[in-house]
Design an enzyme around this catalytic site. Structure first.
Site: not given
Length: 384
Positions: A247-250, A275
């Site tokens: 969960p923390q990684e994601r 532009r």
């Protein structure tokens, strides 16, 4: 332009003061060198030491191990500012958001004392090796083994797509320490492998389509011996640890996706304002305004959701399926925003000299690493 124009509810005054320190570091030590590092395909080791001196690495590590003992919101600020500057978030975030937490949560006292202080200072660069050729997101299919021989494990196998692979001094290796047990996940462990171990070899720095400054490598293990004391936590619990930390990684990936999408949007608004086409700014065309208005609404929703997820995570309440949902939504939305912003740049968007081209290429992988979007849907769907 900076992230200061985004109203946030997850941060307090201390967090925002830290943000200014991070921003100063990025402007001074990162931005001037990004093109060179992208060409070289690696961020030099001395940059890690400088980041450590600024307190940017592993802020959540307890003070007893050289860290600041702060909450995960500080990690999020480093990622947001790094991505908004345009680089190096992947390597730093892997060490701070992923590897450090494994050691803090599951490491022995000796392991923590040995490695965490050097991770905080930047003296030690780390990687985590999960993916193998032919397995992808199927962690239970890994073939790398670490079999006991006396008071050592003997490791054989290979890993691929490993972030920090060329520079890592320490690798958290996911492997099978029991090749007979079923189901296979029960035989998985995480070993701490120093890069100077005999039999360890780095493969080539892989040629990616984006995130050019992040070294990503193949790793090979041929009869690599590590002591039994290098097992992280309990033998056979590696898969359980991985599932607990995902969960923390994601959430970390979701943070990076949101910040990079915001940067692409801000750059595109400025580009279309200056532009001209058919005698007036591109921003004055209804199609441009409507496209950007739609993206702005999605970004507004994204920041609100991210603050909600950050608060839940810091309270220990973010569930695995909520982490998967955050990763899914923010990475898919990032890709939509990147693609539409590149389109509004016209031919210039296809030129690498423009930031949108590099950001567009770098963003593609967020729908893949940390678990593909399809895997995220499967994880969410199982809880319906």
């Amino acid at each position: 332009m900076s992230l200061d124009h985004i109203p946030r509810v997850a941060y307090n005054k201390d967090h925002e003061a830290f943000r200014q320190t991070v921003r100063l570091f990025m402007a001074r030590e990162i931005a001037p060198h990004q093109a060179k590092w992208a060409e070289q395909g690696v961020v030099p080791h001395d940059v890690w030491v400088k980041a450590g001196a600024f307190g940017l690495l592993c802020p959540t590590v307890p003070e007893a191990y050289g860290g600041l003992g702060l909450d995960f919101r500080y990690n999020a600020i480093v990622s947001e500012e790094s991505v908004y500057t345009g680089g190096v978030a992947t390597g730093f975030a892997l060490q701070s958001d992923i590897v450090a937490n494994y050691l803090v949560q599951y490491g022995s006292e000796a392991q923590k004392q040995r490695w965490l202080p050097k991770m905080v200072s930047g003296e030690l660069v780390t990687a985590i090796a999960m993916t193998e050729p032919g397995t992808g997101s199927d962690l239970q299919g890994m073939r790398t083994t670490a079999l006991k021989d006396g008071d050592h494990y003997v490791i054989n196998g290979s890993k691929t797509y490993i972030t920090n692979g060329q520079t890592a001094d320490l690798i958290l290796l996911c492997c099978r320490t029991d090749v007979e047990i079923e189901p296979r996940w029960k035989g998985m462990s995480i070993l701490l492998v120093e890069a100077d171990r005999e039999g360890f070899q780095r493969g080539r720095n892989l040629d990616k389509i984006g995130q050019d400054e992040a070294d990503t490598s193949e790793l090979f293990f041929h009869d690599v011996r590590v002591p039994l004391s290098n097992c992280l936590g309990q033998e056979g619990q590696g898969f359980v640890y991985l599932m607990s930390e995902l969960p923390q990684e994601r959430l970390s990936i979701a943070i990076q996706a949101q910040a990079s999408a915001q940067k692409a949007f801000d750059d595109t608004v400025e580009f279309t304002r200056t532009r001209n086409a058919f005698g007036k700014p591109i921003l004055d065309f209804q199609n441009t305004r409507f496209t950007l208005a739609d993206l702005k609404a999605k970004l507004q929703i994204g920041w609100a959701h991210l603050d909600w997820a950050l608060n839940r995570h810091c309270a220990g309440e973010l569930t695995p399926e909520e982490g998967a949902a955050a990763k899914l939504w923010h990475s898919e939305t990032q890709w939509e925003i990147m693609d539409k912003c590149l389109q509004l740049h016209g031919g210039a968007g296809y030129m690498n000299e423009y930031p949108i081209a590099r950001a567009w290429r770098a963003s593609r992988v967020t729908r893949i690493f940390g678990g593909t979007s399809e895997i995220m849907k499967e994880l969410i769907g199982r809880k319906l």
